[in-house]
Design an enzyme around this catalytic site. Structure first.
Site, PDB file in Angstrom:
ATOM      1  N   CYS A  19       0.830  -1.218   0.000  1.00 35.43           N
ATOM      2  CA  CYS A  19       0.000   0.000   0.000  1.00 35.43           C
ATOM      3  C   CYS A  19       0.856   1.256   0.000  1.00 35.43           C
ATOM      4  CB  CYS A  19      -0.893   0.010   1.224  1.00 35.43           C
ATOM      5  SG  CYS A  19      -1.845  -1.491   1.419  1.00 35.43           S
ATOM      6  N   GLU A  66       3.599  -0.065 -10.802  1.00 34.18           N
ATOM      7  CA  GLU A  66       5.019  -0.162 -10.379  1.00 34.18           C
ATOM      8  C   GLU A  66       5.890   0.864 -11.099  1.00 34.18           C
ATOM      9  OE1 GLU A  66       6.783  -3.726  -9.183  1.00 34.18           O
ATOM     10  OE2 GLU A  66       4.874  -4.749  -8.852  1.00 34.18           O
TER      11      GLU A  66
HETATM   12  C1  FAD Z   1      -4.645  -2.030 -11.638  1.00 36.84           C
HETATM   13  C2  FAD Z   1      -3.700  -1.258 -10.763  1.00 36.84           C
HETATM   14  C3  FAD Z   1      -3.037  -1.919  -9.729  1.00 36.84           C
HETATM   15  C4  FAD Z   1      -2.183  -1.205  -8.893  1.00 36.84           C
HETATM   16  N1  FAD Z   1      -1.629  -1.839  -7.809  1.00 36.84           N
HETATM   17  C5  FAD Z   1      -0.997  -1.091  -6.859  1.00 36.84           C
HETATM   18  C6  FAD Z   1      -0.620  -1.676  -5.605  1.00 36.84           C
HETATM   19  O1  FAD Z   1      -0.813  -2.882  -5.362  1.00 36.84           O
HETATM   20  N2  FAD Z   1      -0.038  -0.878  -4.670  1.00 36.84           N
HETATM   21  C7  FAD Z   1       0.178   0.456  -4.884  1.00 36.84           C
HETATM   22  O2  FAD Z   1       0.696   1.113  -3.977  1.00 36.84           O
HETATM   23  N3  FAD Z   1      -0.169   1.031  -6.055  1.00 36.84           N
HETATM   24  C8  FAD Z   1      -0.763   0.303  -7.041  1.00 36.84           C
HETATM   25  N4  FAD Z   1      -1.156   0.887  -8.227  1.00 36.84           N
HETATM   26  C9  FAD Z   1      -0.894   2.317  -8.433  1.00 36.84           C
HETATM   27  C10 FAD Z   1       0.119   2.624  -9.529  1.00 36.84           C
HETATM   28  O3  FAD Z   1       1.417   2.297  -9.112  1.00 36.84           O
HETATM   29  C11 FAD Z   1      -0.058   4.116  -9.884  1.00 36.84           C
HETATM   30  O4  FAD Z   1      -1.281   4.223 -10.565  1.00 36.84           O
HETATM   31  C12 FAD Z   1       1.078   4.653 -10.712  1.00 36.84           C
HETATM   32  O5  FAD Z   1       2.252   4.721  -9.939  1.00 36.84           O
HETATM   33  C13 FAD Z   1       0.782   6.048 -11.271  1.00 36.84           C
HETATM   34  O6  FAD Z   1       0.255   6.907 -10.295  1.00 36.84           O
HETATM   35  P1  FAD Z   1      -1.090   7.724 -10.632  1.00 36.84           P
HETATM   36  O7  FAD Z   1      -2.083   6.767 -11.133  1.00 36.84           O
HETATM   37  O8  FAD Z   1      -1.437   8.564  -9.475  1.00 36.84           O
HETATM   38  O9  FAD Z   1      -0.689   8.661 -11.872  1.00 36.84           O
HETATM   39  P2  FAD Z   1       0.026  10.090 -11.785  1.00 36.84           P
HETATM   40  O10 FAD Z   1       1.238  10.019 -10.937  1.00 36.84           O
HETATM   41  O11 FAD Z   1      -0.994  11.126 -11.472  1.00 36.84           O
HETATM   42  O12 FAD Z   1       0.501  10.258 -13.302  1.00 36.84           O
HETATM   43  C14 FAD Z   1      -0.367  10.719 -14.332  1.00 36.84           C
HETATM   44  C15 FAD Z   1       0.478  10.817 -15.609  1.00 36.84           C
HETATM   45  O13 FAD Z   1       1.529  11.786 -15.427  1.00 36.84           O
HETATM   46  C16 FAD Z   1       2.769  11.185 -15.704  1.00 36.84           C
HETATM   47  N5  FAD Z   1       3.786  11.779 -14.810  1.00 36.84           N
HETATM   48  C17 FAD Z   1       3.709  11.954 -13.464  1.00 36.84           C
HETATM   49  N6  FAD Z   1       4.836  12.517 -13.008  1.00 36.84           N
HETATM   50  C18 FAD Z   1       5.648  12.686 -14.083  1.00 36.84           C
HETATM   51  C19 FAD Z   1       6.965  13.215 -14.263  1.00 36.84           C
HETATM   52  N7  FAD Z   1       7.684  13.662 -13.234  1.00 36.84           N
HETATM   53  N8  FAD Z   1       7.462  13.238 -15.514  1.00 36.84           N
HETATM   54  C20 FAD Z   1       6.749  12.778 -16.571  1.00 36.84           C
HETATM   55  N9  FAD Z   1       5.503  12.262 -16.461  1.00 36.84           N
HETATM   56  C21 FAD Z   1       4.976  12.220 -15.237  1.00 36.84           C
HETATM   57  C22 FAD Z   1       2.581   9.693 -15.457  1.00 36.84           C
HETATM   58  O14 FAD Z   1       3.535   8.928 -16.151  1.00 36.84           O
HETATM   59  C23 FAD Z   1       1.165   9.508 -15.974  1.00 36.84           C
HETATM   60  O15 FAD Z   1       1.217   9.366 -17.370  1.00 36.84           O
HETATM   61  C24 FAD Z   1      -1.961   0.178  -9.110  1.00 36.84           C
HETATM   62  C25 FAD Z   1      -2.606   0.823 -10.176  1.00 36.84           C
HETATM   63  C26 FAD Z   1      -3.478   0.132 -10.964  1.00 36.84           C
HETATM   64  C27 FAD Z   1      -4.211   0.892 -12.066  1.00 36.84           C
END
Ligand code: FAD
Length: 407
Positions: free
Chosen positions: A124, A362
């Site tokens: 988490c 990830e």
């Molecule tokens: C099916 C699923 C399973 C998951 N399982 C887990 C889990 O078990 N545990 C857990 O903790 N999380 C989990 N996640 C979360 C996942 O790791 C995050 O969704 C991911 O890290 C992206 O975060 P966000 O969705 O908030 O996107 P954001 O961080 O809001 O990103 C939105 C967009 O902006 C881009 N972006 C953001 N910052 C930058 C930057 N500095 N430079 C360039 N581009 C950027 C991203 O690449 C993306 O395209 C899961 C997600 C899904 C959908």
């Protein structure tokens, strides 16, 4: 010496995983995807035959398989269904911080649970306002006597609705950004609330949940490692799990390539099987190259880790390349099927949807590029393993502004 030959044991492991995928996963995968059915029966069977928790050290009842062995399993099971493999493999993600930093007592208790019964654990980290940039997390853990009291919400937690215990990241110093994060083991019965199951585009058999902690108390001994070292632990965890995610992407891509190849040999247009048209042949050829190259990167990132070497950049190479390869190969597989590729009755539509998550969880593909760019522009000092100040990159994501990484 560079040798890509698998040992007899590894070949047997690979065959065993493939056999399981073919007999237990493939026959139900498309059905489970349709209804978003959680694969409880498959979890039990996979646990019984030893295809779960292979990472657990022998001292705690596991077999302590190598990272490369894990990749072999992950590719084959994802060839069967990557949503089901995400469910089966998530214990590795959740328990990596425990293996890295848990006390003997915590390891015995929580790794032991996974070995004794087919239970699940969740990792988490992500929150509604803290995805790529985990330093913005709002969940807090406040020490009160010999306990920590945890408050906050997490989103997108794989197996969140079913887990027996959770590795939870929380702020122990709200003012310190990524340097104020700590990690804890939280048993479900401490009061974890499951708020919502997500309805997803792909990997629909896997459970993804929003969960919350309202004054959840855990003994101080449930802190993993030292206070405010959770960010480093998350970084180290993702270095260990990204090779496996890359291997999963290879499994999806390989499945799509195989379906496309068979279809191209059967579908006749202009009087010949479409495989006779060079335009189709070149798509299949590119698929084969992408699969091969992605697998080699996944294996290299795994072997570095197994050799006790730092694999941060190579695991980002592997995860980024394999995820993008899976997306490209599945997109082209739909193209080879033509209009039928767009229809749910045919197999590649699911693979196309499943592949997308590989570029997201990830660490997104952008975040992997960020890691690679930093490691390339500001390489680690040779031998020291220490980061140069500007080479900081936070766990799921982005660079903590003007701060060196704890990793
Ligand atoms: C099916 C699923 C399973 C998951 N399982 C887990 C889990 O078990 N545990 C857990 O903790 N999380 C989990 N996640 C979360 C996942 O790791 C995050 O969704 C991911 O890290 C992206 O975060 P966000 O969705 O908030 O996107 P954001 O961080 O809001 O990103 C939105 C967009 O902006 C881009 N972006 C953001 N910052 C930058 C930057 N500095 N430079 C360039 N581009 C950027 C991203 O690449 C993306 O395209 C899961 C997600 C899904 C959908």
């Amino acid at each position: 010496m560079v040798d890509f030959t698998l040992t007899d044991e590894q070949q047997n492991l690979r065959e065993m995983a493939h056999d399981f995928a073919e007999k237990e996963i493939r026959p139900v995968a498309w059905e489970y995807d349709k209804d978003g059915t959680f694969p409880e029966e498959i979890i039990k069977k996979a646990w019984e035959v030893g295809l779960m928790n292979s990472h657990v050290p022998e001292a705690y009842g596991g077999v302590h398989a190598s990272t490369l062995d894990g990749c072999l399993i992950e590719e084959e099971l994802s060839w069967g269904c990557s949503g089901i493999q995400t469910t089966l493999g998530c214990n590795g993600l959740a328990s990596a911080p425990v293996i890295l930093a848990g006390s003997e007592e915590i390891k015995r208790e929580y790794l032991g649970r996974l070995i004794e019964e087919p239970l699940l654990a969740s990792f988490c980290l992500t929150e509604p306002d803290a995805g790529s940039d985990v330093s913005g997390m709002r969940t807090t853990a406040v020490k009160k006597g010999d306990k920590y009291v945890i408050n906050g919400s997490k989103v997108f937690i794989t197996n969140g609705g079913y887990a027996n215990w959770y590795t939870v990241y929380a702020k122990t110093d709200k003012e310190a950004g990524h340097r104020g994060i700590s990690a804890f083991v939280v048993p479900r019965d401490a009061g974890v609330v499951v708020d919502k199951k997500e309805d997803k585009l792909g990997q629909r058999a896997s459970n993804t949940a929003a969960i919350s902690f309202n004054d959840v108390e855990v003994p101080a001994s449930h802190l993993l490692g030292e206070e405010n070292q959770g960010f480093k632990l998350a970084m180290m965890t993702l270095d260990r799990t990204r090779p496996g995610v890359a291997a999963m992407a290879v499994g999806i891509a390989r499945a799509a390539m195989e379906f496309a190849t068979e279809y191209a040999k059967e579908r006749v247009q202009f009087g010949v099987p479409i495989a006779m048209h060079q335009g189709i042949q070149f798509m299949i050829a590119d698929m084969a190259t992408e699969v091969e190259a992605a697998r080699l990167l996944a294996w290299k990132s795994a072997v570095l880790l197994d050799q006790g070497k730092r694999n941060t950049m190579v695991s980002s190479h592997a995860k980024r390349f394999a995820a993008d390869a899976a997306m490209k190969v599945t997109t082209d597989a739909v193209q080879v099927y033509g209009g039928y590729g767009f229809i749910k009755e045919y197999p590649v539509e699911k693979l196309f949807r499943d592949a997308k998550i590989m570029q997201l969880y990830e660490g997104t593909s952008q975040i992997q590029r960020l890691v690679i760019a930093r490691e390339t522009l500001v390489p680690r000092r040779a031998g020291s393993g220490a980061p140069n100040a500007a080479a900081a990159t936070s766990s799921n994501g982005a660079t903590p502004a003007k701060e060196p990484s704890a990793a």
